[in-house]
Enzyme design. Sequence first.
Site, PDB file in Angstrom:
ATOM      1  N   GLU A  69       0.819  -1.205   0.000  1.00  0.00           N
ATOM      2  CA  GLU A  69       0.000   0.000   0.000  1.00  0.00           C
ATOM      3  C   GLU A  69       0.856   1.260   0.000  1.00  0.00           C
ATOM      4  O   GLU A  69       0.424   2.315  -0.461  1.00  0.00           O
ATOM      5  CB  GLU A  69      -0.935   0.002   1.213  1.00  0.00           C
ATOM      6  N   HIS A  73       6.854 -26.542   0.870  1.00  0.00           N
ATOM      7  CA  HIS A  73       6.087 -27.600   0.210  1.00  0.00           C
ATOM      8  C   HIS A  73       4.975 -27.024  -0.659  1.00  0.00           C
ATOM      9  O   HIS A  73       4.038 -27.733  -1.012  1.00  0.00           O
ATOM     10  CB  HIS A  73       5.521 -28.552   1.265  1.00  0.00           C
ATOM     11  N   LYS A  98     -13.424   1.957  -3.027  1.00  0.00           N
ATOM     12  CA  LYS A  98     -14.348   2.361  -1.962  1.00  0.00           C
ATOM     13  C   LYS A  98     -15.483   3.225  -2.520  1.00  0.00           C
ATOM     14  O   LYS A  98     -16.646   3.062  -2.148  1.00  0.00           O
ATOM     15  CB  LYS A  98     -13.591   3.125  -0.880  1.00  0.00           C
TER      16      LYS A  98
END
Length: 456
Positions: free
Chosen positions: A291, A312, A424
Amino acid sequence: MKTAGSIIPNTLDWTGAWNGRVASGDSMPYEVRRGDMSTRLISEITAGRLPFINMPFREELETSLEAYTPWLQSFRHMLLLGIGGSALGARALQKAFYPQQDRPEHAGRSLWIADNVDADTLDAWFELLPPEKTIVVVISKSGGTIETLSQYFLARQWLRESLGDAWKKHVMVITDVAKGYLRQEADVLGLASLPVPDHLGGRYSVLSAVGMVPAAFLDMDWKALLRGALAVGAPLYAPGAGVKTLETHPAWKLAVWNRTLMERGYTQLIFFSYIPLWAQFGFWFTQLWAESLGKEGKGSMPLPAVGVTDQHSTQQMFLDGPRDKACLLLSSPSLSKGRQFGPDLPEEWAYLRGAHFGDLLQAEGLGTQMALYKAGTPIVEMCMGSTGEEAAGRLMALLGIATVLTGWLLDINPLDQPAVELGKRLANARLGASGYDEESADMEAFLARVPEQQEF
């Protein structure tokens, strides 16, 4: 060799840093900017625009939080409503310093973090948590974060239905000191509250009330977190601080290294944690880095990885995929060694006889470090001498300062997040909020597209 009572320092190991397509000399275009960077850093700290470094709010926070702690700890449960920087730091601290909550037969206090729009889980909390034993902590710097406010409205309703007017004694608000809906709500209703200091964005706020309230609730040594963080930042603004101070500071070296990596085409930065209880610090770092630096087509993508789990899964890509990755490897020699293997192991595993389970983690970490190096991956080991709260504070401060400096070397603002706001605004338009005419028109056009779908 460590002697009895000696303290193992926290170190950055640069031995494998200049590997692959980068050499130490490649950093000179950025090293020469340290004079300007030092002046800018001191100026910004002095002006109060980087409060996570010098913590001018510390004294007030300590006084207020000490007063609130007995009340906070009188509850059995804390339901934390927050998202992004209002939650990721708290979760990292919870997992690191309060692991008992995730273990069998836990009977102590519990922290529940509502950091998503997850109706099923929120309903489950409202159905199963006892309201009379629960404190709801609402965190939003702006006081208007729609996800958090939505949760708060429902939590307020839930508490009121069970407790009547006493619901107000079960809520704490952490928000801006003067403005926003939550500040108005706290002032009008007389809710307990603590401020988020000015110029302290969510991803830099863990060592404020945002992270320290849940830390105090869980009885962590939150003052040690603050001490550790201050110890890392203090040299940068101490009397006489200047170019030489910055030149030798590990945050500057990390910033220069990362800027050089980006210039050489390393677009991804692995945060590989070989401290199991600190695995969530990788997700906290992911938000901090992404960010702050993902702007104007610049930055590098942080990739949280957990040792040995991700050996893994994603390590195949790390070792044999595109050569576009560098690595920060988090380790500690002071972890618990765990149980010892007995002498009755099969001959095939005889080398484990007498060893400890924890020895496996150290060996796996070293193996990963060497494998990455042999694959040409630039790698810096962040080796923590201890895994207590003070060490965690040091790590968080180091990474926060390094992030700001890297942003300045990229010539972008590491303290804002302009692209996040578009999503937003579009979500608010979809929900019918007023004042979003342009976003509503864009939404209509987007939804009017002819679908191209295929069943599977």
